[in-house]
Design a protein around this motif. Structure first.
Motif, short mmCIF file in Angstrom:
data_model
loop_
_atom_site.label_atom_id
_atom_site.label_comp_id
_atom_site.label_asym_id
_atom_site.label_seq_id
_atom_site.Cartn_x
_atom_site.Cartn_y
_atom_site.Cartn_z
N LEU A 21 51.96 41.67 4.45
CA LEU A 21 51.90 42.35 3.16
C LEU A 21 50.94 43.53 3.19
O LEU A 21 51.13 44.50 2.46
CB LEU A 21 51.47 41.37 2.07
CG LEU A 21 52.50 40.34 1.61
CD1 LEU A 21 51.92 39.49 0.48
CD2 LEU A 21 53.78 41.01 1.13
N GLN A 31 57.49 40.37 0.85
CA GLN A 31 57.03 39.86 -0.44
C GLN A 31 57.76 38.57 -0.81
O GLN A 31 57.14 37.59 -1.24
CB GLN A 31 57.25 40.91 -1.53
CG GLN A 31 56.86 40.43 -2.94
CD GLN A 31 57.23 41.46 -4.00
OE1 GLN A 31 57.31 42.65 -3.70
NE2 GLN A 31 57.44 41.01 -5.21
N SER A 295 53.15 42.57 -3.57
CA SER A 295 52.94 41.17 -3.95
C SER A 295 53.34 40.85 -5.39
O SER A 295 53.33 39.69 -5.77
CB SER A 295 51.46 40.80 -3.74
OG SER A 295 50.62 41.67 -4.48
#
Length: 313
Positions: A21, A31, A295
């Motif tokens: 990420l 994600q 995220s």
């Protein structure tokens, strides 16, 4: 999570996902994989949160440390705990200040001080007393023991008892020893006492002073005060060069982030329902925005380097 409860295999899995990420170009697949893994088992989420909290100890290179943990399947438990900054008693908040202080010549006091957007500076007040100024702060010291804060935020670390008087547009604060944070933004002054002696404050239109003790925080204007609350160490993460969030509404997080970034950052009000948890380096706001987009279900539109819109994806 206590160290004796840490599943090192899960920690390494969490580190692997986090490293992906935090790459330069995280994908939506990364994600999705991360969210799926965290939701699959409560222990996965515990490992993720443990790693997030431990970032406070990764210094200026959190991504490199995460990648070290992610790559190794043969690291000893002791080595992993050492990298993560865990003590025998569990997680602790990183002490010490950021290393890239810009320190002027040692002087008994400074007349007029200011920091630019995104700048954090430290000044010695004596051999052991220190002043740290946050982003976009305008501060004056008319005398050796007097501060006048126009706008912004500063932190005092006073080991040797010294009678300091701090004035803002709202009132006066008297402080002698300990660790104290003063913030004046949005037309209100907030005082947070982290250690040391009690602090006295009085608004310009108040009749009687108010005393707050270590571990307490309060906001006030010229006439009124908020209710006393417990201090939150996350609010002074900036002293170590970090923006620390624990289940912070995204809109509030963006508001804080915008203090360290030149230009305008706008966020859709409905995104308040999303929460942010993590430790972010304030010296790279572009990277923070990328991490948020990787995220959370949001889109970051950068119209110009100085104009950013955050919307739902």
């Amino acid at each position: 999570m206590q160290p004796n409860q840490i599943d090192l295999e899960r920690i390494q899995q969490a580190a692997h996902l986090m490293a992906r990420l935090w790459s330069d170009e995280p994908s939506k697949h990364d994600q999705h994989a991360c969210n799926k893994w965290r939701a699959a088992d409560p222990d996965n989420e515990k490992a993720w949160q443990c790693l997030i909290q431990a970032q406070a100890h990764f210094g200026d290179a959190p991504k490199e440390t995460i990648q070290i943990i992610a790559r190794s399947r043969k690291m000893s438990r002791r080595h992993v705990l050492s990298l993560m900054g865990l003590s025998a008693g569990g997680l602790f908040f990183a002490g010490g200040y950021i290393h890239n202080w810009s320190i002027s010549s040692h002087a008994s006091y400074y007349k007029n001080l200011a920091t630019a957007t995104g700048e954090v500076r430290s000044f010695p007040l004596s051999d052991i007393n220190k002043l740290v100024m946050n982003t976009k702060t305008t501060l004056a010291m008319p005398t050796e023991h007097q501060f006048k804060l126009d706008d912004g935020e500063f932190f005092l670390d006073v080991s040797q008892a010294t009678p300091y008087q701090i004035e803002t547009m709202d009132g006066t604060i008297s402080f002698h020893q300990g660790k104290l944070n003063i913030r004046r933004t949005d037309d209100i002054t907030r005082v947070s006492v982290f250690s040391g002696q009690n602090v006295q404050l009085i608004g310009k239109q108040m009749h009687n002073p108010l005393s707050i003790k270590p571990g307490e925080s309060i906001s006030f204007n010229t006439l009124n005060t908020s209710r006393i609350s417990n201090t939150d160490p996350n609010t002074i993460g900036w002293v170590t060069g970090k923006l620390v969030a624990q289940r912070m509404p995204l809109t509030d997080f963006i508001h804080e982030l915008s203090r360290y970034r030149k230009g305008i950052v706008r966020v859709a009000p409905e995104l308040r329902q999303l929460a942010v948890t993590g430790v972010f380096s304030i010296d790279n706001t572009d990277q923070i925005l990328q991490q948020l987009q990787a995220s959370l279900p949001i889109n970051i539109y950068q119209l110009t380097p100085y104009w950013v819109n955050v919307t739902a994806s």
